[in-house]
Enzyme design. Sequence first.
Site, PDB file in Angstrom:
ATOM      1  N   MET A  30       0.846  -1.198   0.000  1.00  0.00           N
ATOM      2  CA  MET A  30       0.000   0.000   0.000  1.00  0.00           C
ATOM      3  C   MET A  30       0.885   1.253   0.000  1.00  0.00           C
ATOM      4  O   MET A  30       0.406   2.349   0.292  1.00  0.00           O
ATOM      5  CB  MET A  30      -0.935  -0.003   1.211  1.00  0.00           C
ATOM      6  CG  MET A  30      -1.882  -1.212   1.185  1.00  0.00           C
ATOM      7  SD  MET A  30      -3.403  -0.962   2.102  1.00  0.00           S
ATOM      8  CE  MET A  30      -2.774  -0.717   3.744  1.00  0.00           C
ATOM      9  N   LEU A  33       6.701   3.334   1.552  1.00  0.00           N
ATOM     10  CA  LEU A  33       7.611   2.195   1.699  1.00  0.00           C
ATOM     11  C   LEU A  33       8.623   2.360   2.824  1.00  0.00           C
ATOM     12  O   LEU A  33       9.050   3.468   3.141  1.00  0.00           O
ATOM     13  CB  LEU A  33       8.362   1.971   0.375  1.00  0.00           C
ATOM     14  CG  LEU A  33       7.476   1.725  -0.848  1.00  0.00           C
ATOM     15  CD1 LEU A  33       8.352   1.555  -2.100  1.00  0.00           C
ATOM     16  CD2 LEU A  33       6.573   0.517  -0.659  1.00  0.00           C
ATOM     17  N   GLY A  36      10.869  -2.939   5.396  1.00  0.00           N
ATOM     18  CA  GLY A  36      10.098  -4.190   5.359  1.00  0.00           C
ATOM     19  C   GLY A  36       9.673  -4.511   3.936  1.00  0.00           C
ATOM     20  O   GLY A  36       9.870  -5.627   3.441  1.00  0.00           O
ATOM     21  N   HIS A  37       9.113  -3.504   3.258  1.00  0.00           N
ATOM     22  CA  HIS A  37       8.709  -3.698   1.859  1.00  0.00           C
ATOM     23  C   HIS A  37       9.940  -4.000   0.993  1.00  0.00           C
ATOM     24  O   HIS A  37       9.902  -4.875   0.121  1.00  0.00           O
ATOM     25  CB  HIS A  37       8.066  -2.422   1.310  1.00  0.00           C
ATOM     26  CG  HIS A  37       6.835  -1.970   2.041  1.00  0.00           C
ATOM     27  ND1 HIS A  37       6.786  -0.806   2.770  1.00  0.00           N
ATOM     28  CD2 HIS A  37       5.595  -2.513   2.127  1.00  0.00           C
ATOM     29  CE1 HIS A  37       5.576  -0.651   3.277  1.00  0.00           C
ATOM     30  NE2 HIS A  37       4.830  -1.669   2.913  1.00  0.00           N
ATOM     31  N   VAL A 176      10.856  -7.070   9.383  1.00  0.00           N
ATOM     32  CA  VAL A 176      11.992  -6.163   9.549  1.00  0.00           C
ATOM     33  C   VAL A 176      11.648  -5.178  10.668  1.00  0.00           C
ATOM     34  O   VAL A 176      10.541  -4.636  10.706  1.00  0.00           O
ATOM     35  CB  VAL A 176      12.291  -5.422   8.230  1.00  0.00           C
ATOM     36  CG1 VAL A 176      13.429  -4.420   8.411  1.00  0.00           C
ATOM     37  CG2 VAL A 176      12.639  -6.426   7.132  1.00  0.00           C
ATOM     38  N   SER A 185       6.517  -0.176  10.063  1.00  0.00           N
ATOM     39  CA  SER A 185       5.153  -0.086   9.552  1.00  0.00           C
ATOM     40  C   SER A 185       4.930   1.310   9.012  1.00  0.00           C
ATOM     41  O   SER A 185       5.430   2.291   9.572  1.00  0.00           O
ATOM     42  CB  SER A 185       4.156  -0.358  10.686  1.00  0.00           C
ATOM     43  OG  SER A 185       2.860   0.056  10.301  1.00  0.00           O
ATOM     44  N   SER A 186       4.180   1.396   7.923  1.00  0.00           N
ATOM     45  CA  SER A 186       3.857   2.710   7.367  1.00  0.00           C
ATOM     46  C   SER A 186       3.110   3.556   8.390  1.00  0.00           C
ATOM     47  O   SER A 186       3.181   4.783   8.374  1.00  0.00           O
ATOM     48  CB  SER A 186       2.983   2.553   6.118  1.00  0.00           C
ATOM     49  OG  SER A 186       3.597   1.677   5.204  1.00  0.00           O
ATOM     50  N   ARG A 187       2.392   2.888   9.292  1.00  0.00           N
ATOM     51  CA  ARG A 187       1.581   3.628  10.266  1.00  0.00           C
ATOM     52  C   ARG A 187       2.403   4.164  11.444  1.00  0.00           C
ATOM     53  O   ARG A 187       1.868   4.951  12.238  1.00  0.00           O
ATOM     54  CB  ARG A 187       0.444   2.753  10.783  1.00  0.00           C
ATOM     55  CG  ARG A 187      -0.651   2.494   9.738  1.00  0.00           C
ATOM     56  CD  ARG A 187      -1.794   1.688  10.317  1.00  0.00           C
ATOM     57  NE  ARG A 187      -2.955   1.635   9.450  1.00  0.00           N
ATOM     58  CZ  ARG A 187      -3.311   0.582   8.697  1.00  0.00           C
ATOM     59  NH1 ARG A 187      -2.561  -0.511   8.700  1.00  0.00           N
ATOM     60  NH2 ARG A 187      -4.397   0.616   7.951  1.00  0.00           N
TER      61      ARG A 187
HETATM   62  P1  AMP Z   1       1.500  -2.935   3.460  1.00  0.00           P
HETATM   63  O1  AMP Z   1       2.026  -1.879   2.552  1.00  0.00           O
HETATM   64  O2  AMP Z   1       1.536  -2.537   4.904  1.00  0.00           O
HETATM   65  O3  AMP Z   1       0.173  -3.498   3.026  1.00  0.00           O
HETATM   66  O4  AMP Z   1       2.516  -4.145   3.380  1.00  0.00           O
HETATM   67  C1  AMP Z   1       2.871  -4.714   2.143  1.00  0.00           C
HETATM   68  C2  AMP Z   1       3.649  -5.962   2.384  1.00  0.00           C
HETATM   69  O5  AMP Z   1       4.820  -5.673   3.161  1.00  0.00           O
HETATM   70  C3  AMP Z   1       2.862  -7.016   3.198  1.00  0.00           C
HETATM   71  O6  AMP Z   1       3.147  -8.301   2.677  1.00  0.00           O
HETATM   72  C4  AMP Z   1       3.406  -6.843   4.574  1.00  0.00           C
HETATM   73  O7  AMP Z   1       3.296  -8.012   5.364  1.00  0.00           O
HETATM   74  C5  AMP Z   1       4.847  -6.505   4.300  1.00  0.00           C
HETATM   75  N1  AMP Z   1       5.432  -5.809   5.448  1.00  0.00           N
HETATM   76  C6  AMP Z   1       4.924  -4.742   6.114  1.00  0.00           C
HETATM   77  N2  AMP Z   1       5.716  -4.404   7.144  1.00  0.00           N
HETATM   78  C7  AMP Z   1       6.739  -5.284   7.139  1.00  0.00           C
HETATM   79  C8  AMP Z   1       7.885  -5.473   7.964  1.00  0.00           C
HETATM   80  N3  AMP Z   1       8.148  -4.682   9.005  1.00  0.00           N
HETATM   81  N4  AMP Z   1       8.733  -6.486   7.667  1.00  0.00           N
HETATM   82  C9  AMP Z   1       8.479  -7.302   6.598  1.00  0.00           C
HETATM   83  N5  AMP Z   1       7.418  -7.185   5.796  1.00  0.00           N
HETATM   84  C10 AMP Z   1       6.554  -6.184   6.051  1.00  0.00           C
END
Ligand code: AMP
Length: 278
Positions: A30, A33, A36-37, A176, A185-187
């Site tokens: 989403m 970035l 983690g992404h 990560v 986390s983006s949040r």
């Molecule tokens: P999101 O943009 O939050 O929907 O996340 C997109 C993808 O990145 C999803 O598969 C998440 O599980 C993964 N993701 C989000 N945060 C992390 C993180 N800290 N470490 C690894 N993967 C992550």
Amino acid sequence: MQTVQTVEELKSWVREVKNSGQTIGLVPTMGFLHEGHLSLVEKAKLENDKVLMSIFVNPAQFGPNEDFDRYPRDMERDQQLAASAGTDVIFAPSVAEMYPRESQISISVGAQANVLCGAKRPGHFDGVLKVVTKLFHLSEADRAYFGKKDAQQLAIIESLVEDYNFPLVIRRGETVREADGLAKSSRNVYLSEAERREAPHLHRALQLGKNLVLEGKNPLPEMDAYLNKHVSGKIDYIELHDYPTLTKEIEEEAILALAVQFEKARLIDNVIINLKGN
Ligand code: AMP
């Protein structure tokens, strides 16, 4: 790196890649970035000829009182980060491009959504399955990459692929973390300074709980007490289930997961515990 916004442009890129006999790794996100992404992009890069990242804040997975409108967005920064990690193409459709009409068919998740975030966010995982089904078809990916940070989502997507024979492989990425243990986390940008200082206690509570599980004890009361002592946010849940079935019958692996609602951000985290001692 190229950014495409329409289904037609995406399809024509996919056709070119497939015609040349190359493989595609898909990283759905989403946006906004973080490492983690990017770790998922790096993993995809190692295993595929081309890496496609989708950036789409999916309205179908947000409830009416959730943060769809104020979810953080920054496409320019995302393009730079995605390119630096080796992404070949970003697919960043508008909502109208992704959902040109009201769907006549809905996909609904099974019992794996009766616990954890699924129980707290009705319809959330149906919305996730809706978008990933479209992305899987549009991308013709050979492999798709999801983080264990969202472990319930990962388990449910694995079920979708298994139950409906989607012709791709789901790959799991490790969570990560920041140096202090907070899961990226983006949040996290919505935490106040004081909340940001408290937030690493989520991971610490999980570590504490993991040790109790490995000693054969119920971790939930101690984790609850620990979190109540160290964080101002409201505990949404702390739960222990089998992974990835998410049933009460814990066999080889368990998931210990929690969610805490801070003032402007709801954070989730988990640890997957191997009970066979590996
Ligand atoms: P999101 O943009 O939050 O929907 O996340 C997109 C993808 O990145 C999803 O598969 C998440 O599980 C993964 N993701 C989000 N945060 C992390 C993180 N800290 N470490 C690894 N993967 C992550």
